[in-house]
Scaffold this motif. Structure first.
Motif, mmCIF file in Angstrom:
data_model
loop_
_atom_site.group_PDB
_atom_site.id
_atom_site.type_symbol
_atom_site.label_atom_id
_atom_site.label_comp_id
_atom_site.label_asym_id
_atom_site.label_seq_id
_atom_site.Cartn_x
_atom_site.Cartn_y
_atom_site.Cartn_z
ATOM 1 N N VAL A 177 4.637 9.919 -7.278
ATOM 2 C CA VAL A 177 5.628 10.004 -8.361
ATOM 3 C C VAL A 177 4.909 10.366 -9.657
ATOM 4 O O VAL A 177 5.343 11.235 -10.415
ATOM 5 N N ALA A 178 3.765 9.699 -9.900
ATOM 6 C CA ALA A 178 2.993 9.969 -11.118
ATOM 7 C C ALA A 178 2.443 11.387 -11.149
ATOM 8 O O ALA A 178 2.219 11.949 -12.216
ATOM 9 N N LEU A 179 2.230 11.977 -9.969
ATOM 10 C CA LEU A 179 1.780 13.367 -9.901
ATOM 11 C C LEU A 179 2.932 14.347 -10.141
ATOM 12 O O LEU A 179 2.723 15.555 -10.200
ATOM 13 N N GLY A 180 4.149 13.815 -10.233
ATOM 14 C CA GLY A 180 5.296 14.665 -10.513
ATOM 15 C C GLY A 180 6.076 15.099 -9.284
ATOM 16 O O GLY A 180 6.948 15.948 -9.367
ATOM 17 N N ALA A 223 8.623 12.517 0.675
ATOM 18 C CA ALA A 223 9.044 12.274 2.054
ATOM 19 C C ALA A 223 8.277 13.187 3.008
ATOM 20 O O ALA A 223 7.782 12.743 4.046
ATOM 21 N N GLY A 224 8.146 14.453 2.649
ATOM 22 C CA GLY A 224 7.416 15.397 3.495
ATOM 23 C C GLY A 224 5.936 15.085 3.568
ATOM 24 O O GLY A 224 5.314 15.186 4.625
ATOM 25 N N GLU A 228 0.838 -1.206 0.000
ATOM 26 C CA GLU A 228 0.000 0.000 0.000
ATOM 27 C C GLU A 228 0.874 1.257 0.000
ATOM 28 O O GLU A 228 0.606 2.213 -0.720
ATOM 29 N N ARG A 229 1.936 1.266 0.816
ATOM 30 C CA ARG A 229 2.837 2.430 0.875
ATOM 31 C C ARG A 229 3.517 2.646 -0.474
ATOM 32 O O ARG A 229 3.647 3.770 -0.940
ATOM 33 N N LYS A 246 15.540 8.588 2.334
ATOM 34 C CA LYS A 246 16.122 7.267 2.076
ATOM 35 C C LYS A 246 15.018 6.224 1.940
ATOM 36 O O LYS A 246 15.059 5.377 1.042
ATOM 37 N N THR A 247 14.015 6.290 2.804
ATOM 38 C CA THR A 247 12.896 5.344 2.732
ATOM 39 C C THR A 247 12.145 5.514 1.419
ATOM 40 O O THR A 247 11.774 4.525 0.780
#
Length: 188
Positions: free
Chosen positions: A134-137, A144-145, A125-126, A152-153
């Protein structure tokens, strides 16, 4: 909700194994307060029926802050805990529509997640959340925010996504996500 049920949920969220949770409400409350003693925490208790429902859930630490919402004036909390009431009026028509719009968006976001789980069952799910951003750009720092993760995660999630989807780069992952309907704002 009964205070014991709420405290068990809090203790679970704080990582307490079920076998360490006391049976009695007083013991659960004491454990909960001891875990919050050295933490800075905001505890939100929504739609309280009365002061008795809330008292066991209030942290005892001065570094913790509680917000209690209720349709009733909780005079008992004002007397015993120094609670400060803040009366709120009715929402305007526009505010009400805004709340309804957010609820509708949340519903469709949930449906979107279910669909993404069917299209990308190999991803956690994560990882699907990361792929959607990512797909939203969004870049790794923004992701991360937004998801309260370390960069890193996020990098590790992106690497796992590329491997699991058998694509060589981020652009290919974005193309797969967009083909599946991901990477769009809830409004379309």
């Amino acid at each position: 909700m009964h205070p014991a049920e709420a405290i068990r949920g809090f203790l679970d969220a704080l990582g307490v194994p079920a076998q360490r949770i006391p049976v009695e409400l007083d013991g659960q409350s004491a454990l909960y307060r001891s875990l919050l003693a050295n933490r800075r925490m905001l505890v939100v208790l929504d739609n309280a029926q009365d002061a008795d429902q809330v008292r066991p859930l209030l942290p005892g630490s001065p570094d913790c802050f509680s917000v209690v919402t209720s349709r009733n004036l909780l005079i008992g909390l004002m007397i015993t805990h120094g609670a400060q009431p803040l009366g709120l009026g009715l929402m305007s028509h526009a505010e009400s529509e805004g709340v309804l719009d957010r609820r509708i968006i949340a519903f469709f976001t949930g449906a979107h997640r279910e669909y993404a789980a069917q299209v990308f069952p190999e991803l956690t799910e994560r990882e699907r959340e990361v792929l959607d951003l990512v797909a939203l750009g969004h870049g790794n720092h923004q992701i991360a925010g937004r998801l309260v993760l370390s960069e890193k995660t996020v990098r590790n999630h992106v690497s796992a996504i590329l491997f699991k989807l058998q694509v060589s780069d981020r652009a290919a992952a974005v193309a797969r996500a967009r083909d599946a309907g991901m990477g769009r704002s809830p409004s379309g």
